[in-house]
Scaffold this motif. Structure first.
Motif, PDB file in Angstrom:
ATOM      1  N   SER A  15       0.815  -1.219   0.000  1.00  0.00           N
ATOM      2  CA  SER A  15       0.000   0.000   0.000  1.00  0.00           C
ATOM      3  C   SER A  15       0.846   1.265   0.000  1.00  0.00           C
ATOM      4  O   SER A  15       0.386   2.324  -0.421  1.00  0.00           O
ATOM      5  CB  SER A  15      -0.941   0.010   1.212  1.00  0.00           C
ATOM      6  OG  SER A  15      -0.204   0.156   2.417  1.00  0.00           O
ATOM      7  N   VAL A  16       2.084   1.174   0.450  1.00  0.00           N
ATOM      8  CA  VAL A  16       2.943   2.360   0.546  1.00  0.00           C
ATOM      9  C   VAL A  16       3.233   2.956  -0.831  1.00  0.00           C
ATOM     10  O   VAL A  16       2.975   4.142  -1.052  1.00  0.00           O
ATOM     11  CB  VAL A  16       4.227   2.061   1.341  1.00  0.00           C
ATOM     12  CG1 VAL A  16       5.147   3.269   1.366  1.00  0.00           C
ATOM     13  CG2 VAL A  16       3.878   1.609   2.762  1.00  0.00           C
ATOM     14  N   PRO A  17       3.734   2.175  -1.803  1.00  0.00           N
ATOM     15  CA  PRO A  17       3.962   2.772  -3.119  1.00  0.00           C
ATOM     16  C   PRO A  17       2.668   3.196  -3.811  1.00  0.00           C
ATOM     17  O   PRO A  17       2.666   4.134  -4.607  1.00  0.00           O
ATOM     18  CB  PRO A  17       4.698   1.686  -3.908  1.00  0.00           C
ATOM     19  CG  PRO A  17       4.511   0.432  -3.156  1.00  0.00           C
ATOM     20  CD  PRO A  17       4.241   0.806  -1.731  1.00  0.00           C
ATOM     21  N   LEU A  18       1.551   2.527  -3.496  1.00  0.00           N
ATOM     22  CA  LEU A  18       0.272   2.937  -4.065  1.00  0.00           C
ATOM     23  C   LEU A  18      -0.084   4.351  -3.620  1.00  0.00           C
ATOM     24  O   LEU A  18      -0.434   5.208  -4.446  1.00  0.00           O
ATOM     25  CB  LEU A  18      -0.826   1.951  -3.648  1.00  0.00           C
ATOM     26  CG  LEU A  18      -2.248   2.342  -4.042  1.00  0.00           C
ATOM     27  CD1 LEU A  18      -2.407   2.289  -5.557  1.00  0.00           C
ATOM     28  CD2 LEU A  18      -3.251   1.430  -3.365  1.00  0.00           C
ATOM     29  N   ALA A  19       0.006   4.617  -2.325  1.00  0.00           N
ATOM     30  CA  ALA A  19      -0.290   5.956  -1.807  1.00  0.00           C
ATOM     31  C   ALA A  19       0.672   6.990  -2.399  1.00  0.00           C
ATOM     32  O   ALA A  19       0.263   8.088  -2.787  1.00  0.00           O
ATOM     33  CB  ALA A  19      -0.205   5.964  -0.281  1.00  0.00           C
ATOM     34  N   ARG A  20       1.930   6.619  -2.486  1.00  0.00           N
ATOM     35  CA  ARG A  20       2.944   7.535  -3.034  1.00  0.00           C
ATOM     36  C   ARG A  20       2.637   7.879  -4.494  1.00  0.00           C
ATOM     37  O   ARG A  20       2.674   9.037  -4.888  1.00  0.00           O
ATOM     38  CB  ARG A  20       4.326   6.901  -2.904  1.00  0.00           C
ATOM     39  CG  ARG A  20       5.441   7.798  -3.375  1.00  0.00           C
ATOM     40  CD  ARG A  20       6.788   7.132  -3.166  1.00  0.00           C
ATOM     41  NE  ARG A  20       7.860   7.968  -3.680  1.00  0.00           N
ATOM     42  CZ  ARG A  20       9.030   8.114  -3.109  1.00  0.00           C
ATOM     43  NH1 ARG A  20       9.298   7.497  -1.985  1.00  0.00           N
ATOM     44  NH2 ARG A  20       9.938   8.878  -3.646  1.00  0.00           N
ATOM     45  N   ARG A  21       2.323   6.866  -5.312  1.00  0.00           N
ATOM     46  CA  ARG A  21       2.007   7.116  -6.721  1.00  0.00           C
ATOM     47  C   ARG A  21       0.748   7.958  -6.873  1.00  0.00           C
ATOM     48  O   ARG A  21       0.661   8.806  -7.764  1.00  0.00           O
ATOM     49  CB  ARG A  21       1.852   5.795  -7.475  1.00  0.00           C
ATOM     50  CG  ARG A  21       3.177   5.179  -7.816  1.00  0.00           C
ATOM     51  CD  ARG A  21       3.000   3.976  -8.739  1.00  0.00           C
ATOM     52  NE  ARG A  21       3.899   2.939  -8.260  1.00  0.00           N
ATOM     53  CZ  ARG A  21       3.531   1.764  -7.810  1.00  0.00           C
ATOM     54  NH1 ARG A  21       2.275   1.408  -7.802  1.00  0.00           N
ATOM     55  NH2 ARG A  21       4.426   0.904  -7.380  1.00  0.00           N
ATOM     56  N   PHE A  22      -0.239   7.726  -6.017  1.00  0.00           N
ATOM     57  CA  PHE A  22      -1.473   8.505  -6.058  1.00  0.00           C
ATOM     58  C   PHE A  22      -1.161   9.986  -5.794  1.00  0.00           C
ATOM     59  O   PHE A  22      -1.652  10.868  -6.497  1.00  0.00           O
ATOM     60  CB  PHE A  22      -2.468   7.965  -5.024  1.00  0.00           C
ATOM     61  CG  PHE A  22      -3.895   8.264  -5.348  1.00  0.00           C
ATOM     62  CD1 PHE A  22      -4.638   7.386  -6.118  1.00  0.00           C
ATOM     63  CD2 PHE A  22      -4.498   9.412  -4.883  1.00  0.00           C
ATOM     64  CE1 PHE A  22      -5.967   7.659  -6.423  1.00  0.00           C
ATOM     65  CE2 PHE A  22      -5.819   9.698  -5.179  1.00  0.00           C
ATOM     66  CZ  PHE A  22      -6.558   8.817  -5.948  1.00  0.00           C
ATOM     67  N   LEU A  23      -0.334  10.235  -4.779  1.00  0.00           N
ATOM     68  CA  LEU A  23       0.048  11.619  -4.472  1.00  0.00           C
ATOM     69  C   LEU A  23       0.848  12.237  -5.624  1.00  0.00           C
ATOM     70  O   LEU A  23       0.584  13.369  -6.023  1.00  0.00           O
ATOM     71  CB  LEU A  23       0.858  11.681  -3.180  1.00  0.00           C
ATOM     72  CG  LEU A  23       1.335  13.089  -2.791  1.00  0.00           C
ATOM     73  CD1 LEU A  23       0.153  13.998  -2.456  1.00  0.00           C
ATOM     74  CD2 LEU A  23       2.308  13.024  -1.633  1.00  0.00           C
ATOM     75  N   LEU A  24       1.820  11.505  -6.153  1.00  0.00           N
ATOM     76  CA  LEU A  24       2.627  12.035  -7.253  1.00  0.00           C
ATOM     77  C   LEU A  24       1.764  12.362  -8.472  1.00  0.00           C
ATOM     78  O   LEU A  24       1.972  13.385  -9.135  1.00  0.00           O
ATOM     79  CB  LEU A  24       3.736  11.061  -7.629  1.00  0.00           C
ATOM     80  CG  LEU A  24       4.916  11.007  -6.663  1.00  0.00           C
ATOM     81  CD1 LEU A  24       5.824   9.820  -6.985  1.00  0.00           C
ATOM     82  CD2 LEU A  24       5.699  12.313  -6.677  1.00  0.00           C
ATOM     83  N   GLY A  25       0.783  11.515  -8.772  1.00  0.00           N
ATOM     84  CA  GLY A  25      -0.128  11.789  -9.885  1.00  0.00           C
ATOM     85  C   GLY A  25      -0.957  13.039  -9.652  1.00  0.00           C
ATOM     86  O   GLY A  25      -1.163  13.847 -10.574  1.00  0.00           O
ATOM     87  N   THR A  26      -1.404  13.220  -8.420  1.00  0.00           N
ATOM     88  CA  THR A  26      -2.169  14.417  -8.075  1.00  0.00           C
ATOM     89  C   THR A  26      -1.305  15.662  -8.238  1.00  0.00           C
ATOM     90  O   THR A  26      -1.734  16.667  -8.806  1.00  0.00           O
ATOM     91  CB  THR A  26      -2.689  14.322  -6.625  1.00  0.00           C
ATOM     92  OG1 THR A  26      -3.492  13.154  -6.501  1.00  0.00           O
ATOM     93  CG2 THR A  26      -3.497  15.546  -6.242  1.00  0.00           C
ATOM     94  N   MET A  27      -0.084  15.591  -7.724  1.00  0.00           N
ATOM     95  CA  MET A  27       0.837  16.730  -7.811  1.00  0.00           C
ATOM     96  C   MET A  27       1.160  17.070  -9.269  1.00  0.00           C
ATOM     97  O   MET A  27       1.205  18.236  -9.641  1.00  0.00           O
ATOM     98  CB  MET A  27       2.135  16.425  -7.063  1.00  0.00           C
ATOM     99  CG  MET A  27       1.957  16.205  -5.601  1.00  0.00           C
ATOM    100  SD  MET A  27       1.644  17.755  -4.798  1.00  0.00           S
ATOM    101  CE  MET A  27       1.861  17.285  -3.135  1.00  0.00           C
ATOM    102  N   ALA A  43       8.009  11.945   2.279  1.00  0.00           N
ATOM    103  CA  ALA A  43       7.446  12.085   3.628  1.00  0.00           C
ATOM    104  C   ALA A  43       6.215  11.193   3.787  1.00  0.00           C
ATOM    105  O   ALA A  43       6.038  10.524   4.816  1.00  0.00           O
ATOM    106  CB  ALA A  43       7.098  13.550   3.905  1.00  0.00           C
ATOM    107  N   LEU A  44       5.365  11.154   2.749  1.00  0.00           N
ATOM    108  CA  LEU A  44       4.186  10.290   2.797  1.00  0.00           C
ATOM    109  C   LEU A  44       4.593   8.825   2.893  1.00  0.00           C
ATOM    110  O   LEU A  44       4.013   8.063   3.666  1.00  0.00           O
ATOM    111  CB  LEU A  44       3.307  10.510   1.560  1.00  0.00           C
ATOM    112  CG  LEU A  44       2.113   9.564   1.436  1.00  0.00           C
ATOM    113  CD1 LEU A  44       1.153   9.731   2.604  1.00  0.00           C
ATOM    114  CD2 LEU A  44       1.412   9.773   0.110  1.00  0.00           C
ATOM    115  N   SER A  45       5.596   8.421   2.136  1.00  0.00           N
ATOM    116  CA  SER A  45       6.065   7.033   2.192  1.00  0.00           C
ATOM    117  C   SER A  45       6.516   6.661   3.599  1.00  0.00           C
ATOM    118  O   SER A  45       6.225   5.567   4.086  1.00  0.00           O
ATOM    119  CB  SER A  45       7.217   6.814   1.208  1.00  0.00           C
ATOM    120  OG  SER A  45       6.773   6.958  -0.114  1.00  0.00           O
TER     121      SER A  45
END
Length: 181
Positions: A15-27, A43-45
């Motif tokens: 789930s960690v890289p999933l959350a990170r990729r979601f944030l990066l896509g939003t940014m 920081a999110l990771s």
């Protein structure tokens, strides 16, 4: 325009890289400078990794979250095998919160907040407690403090669980199509 999202994730390392990729896509979509996006995603990771490692056990059982369940089975509403990531991009600031249902932070001294000292890029020394150089773990929260402008570590009110929230002022990429305002 403001962007807000919330993910409810299983306490699983995947789930960690999933959350990170979601944030990066939003940014990326919001036209945020890649250096700022990288800092916030790192920081999110770290916050997500802490939630996965320390965030409690699924339904009070031992072992990894979701052990013995079908992958598609919905966790119960009281499951401690999950954590929540929420992100707000509003104007010139991004705020991220990671909440779990583990034991939380030690309560001695109350919640922990950290603001950078003006001009130094360092957190207020009264809060900064760094692990020994030889420590194999324990650097995540210190890293979050270095990457974000403001950090708050606390416990969920009225129930078990830790909350890590942090924010950072955003810079925009040149020629960005979508601007959060």
């Amino acid at each position: 325009m403001s962007i807000w999202w919330s993910l409810h994730l299983r306490r699983d390392a995947a789930s960690v890289p999933l959350a990170r990729r979601f944030l990066l896509g939003t940014m990326e979509s919001a036209g945020v400078d890649p250096d700022i996006s990288f800092d916030l995603s790192l920081a999110l990771s770290e916050a997500c990794a802490n939630a996965v490692e320390h965030g409690g056990e699924y339904d009070g059982t031992s072992g990894s979250a979701g052990e013995g369940r079908d992958a598609w089975e919905e966790p119960s509403p009281t499951a401690s095998g999950q954590y929540r990531v929420t992100a707000y991009l509003d104007g010139e600031k991004c705020r991220i919160e990671v909440a779990d249902s583990g034991p939380g932070f030690p309560t001695a001294g109350g919640p922990h907040s950290s603001k950078r000292q003006p001009g130094t890029g360092l957190p207020d020394p009264q809060y900064a407690s760094y692990p020994p150089v030889t420590a194999e773990e324990g650097r995540g929260l210190c890293l979050i403090e270095q990457l974000a402008d403001h950090v708050h570590f606390g416990n969920r009110p009225g129930c078990a669980g830790a909350v890590v929230s942090f924010d950072k002022v955003l810079k925009r990429r040149e020629g960005a199509l979508l601007m959060v305002s």
